[in-house]
Design an enzyme around this catalytic site. Structure first.
Site, mmCIF file in Angstrom:
data_model
loop_
_atom_site.group_PDB
_atom_site.id
_atom_site.type_symbol
_atom_site.label_atom_id
_atom_site.label_comp_id
_atom_site.label_asym_id
_atom_site.label_seq_id
_atom_site.Cartn_x
_atom_site.Cartn_y
_atom_site.Cartn_z
ATOM 1 N N ASP A 111 0.861 -1.184 0.000
ATOM 2 C CA ASP A 111 0.000 0.000 0.000
ATOM 3 C C ASP A 111 0.897 1.235 0.000
ATOM 4 O O ASP A 111 2.096 1.156 0.311
ATOM 5 C CB ASP A 111 -0.894 -0.033 1.243
ATOM 6 C CG ASP A 111 -1.736 1.207 1.395
ATOM 7 O OD1 ASP A 111 -2.412 1.587 0.424
ATOM 8 O OD2 ASP A 111 -1.694 1.819 2.474
ATOM 9 N N ASP B 185 -0.300 5.160 0.879
ATOM 10 C CA ASP B 185 -0.572 6.163 1.909
ATOM 11 C C ASP B 185 -0.709 5.523 3.282
ATOM 12 O O ASP B 185 -1.538 4.641 3.497
ATOM 13 C CB ASP B 185 -1.847 6.942 1.554
ATOM 14 C CG ASP B 185 -1.662 7.789 0.313
ATOM 15 O OD1 ASP B 185 -0.852 8.725 0.358
ATOM 16 O OD2 ASP B 185 -2.309 7.504 -0.715
#
Length: 228
Positions: A27, A29
């Site tokens: 991922d 953020d």
């Protein structure tokens, strides 16, 4: 939560990634770049501009998900409005000067070490490609051959499995042979639904208990522990 010791987690992750066909799905953020304060401030600024009082618990439901899908699915004062226009309006409120995104400790080092070991790495994010590319520049990882899966690439986003399935497909690997790192409930649900073999939660945005309850096999404060 299966791993509590830093040493045990490093050993377990290392062993997992030495298996044939292993790869890493990350991922963005809150996992590689701590941009959540910037994003939360943008939501707060936009909601305030509309005169909307939105509880923090509701704002948290947007974490890890595409804005347009969140606005369409989450109940709030925006009901009936165009979710794409709402998303664009929030993005316009982002202020990287006041709330600068910063690399999560260990993120750049882990990516570089994995690539030096010829491990395939894919970024699997709900963000748009322009920000994903900018974030890799911020991390000093733009030249490392990291593949991208962004908001433009799948018909549905997290918590559906499509993003992680595509991330594994673009690396030519089975999701079961992948290690994923995520900081949100939606992201963990997506990785689990895709059949990712080893899912690590990162506590930049949520507590360890919440991530463990959402399905993380292990929980870490940052990616320092995962760096080979």
């Amino acid at each position: 939560m299966g791993v509590t010791s830093t040493h045990d987690l490093r050993v377990r992750a290392g062993e997992f990634l030495r298996r044939p066909g292993a790869a890493v799905l990350l991922d963005l953020d809150g996992t590689l770049v701590d941009s959540e304060p910037m994003q939360r401030a943008a939501f707060a600024a936009y909601f305030a501009s509309r005169g909307w009082e939105v509880p923090e618990a509701v704002v948290r439901q947007f974490m890890g998900r595409r804005g347009r899908e969140s606005f369409a699915a989450i109940a709030g004062p925006w009901a009936g409005e165009d979710p794409v226009a709402l998303t664009d309006a929030v993005i316009a409120m982002t202020d990287p000067v006041t709330h600068p995104p910063v690399p999560v400790p260990g993120a750049a080092e882990a990516i570089r070490a994995w690539r030096e070991q010829d491990l395939p790495v894919s970024l699997v994010t709900s963000a748009f490609r322009s920000w994903a590319e900018e974030a890799l520049e911020l991390l000093g990882a733009a030249d490392l051959g990291v593949r991208l899966v962004t908001a433009e690439d799948t018909p549905v986003g997290k918590p559906a499995p499509a993003p992680f399935l595509l991330g594994a497909e673009r690396l030519g690997v089975d999701p079961a042979d992948c290690l994923a790192a995520e900081d949100s409930v939606a992201g963990l649900a997506s990785a689990r639904a895709a059949g990712v073999g080893f899912v690590v939660g990162v506590t930049t945005s949520l507590g360890a208990d919440a991530l463990a309850q959402a399905g993380a096999d292990a929980v870490v404060p940052d990616l320092t522990t995962l760096a080979p």
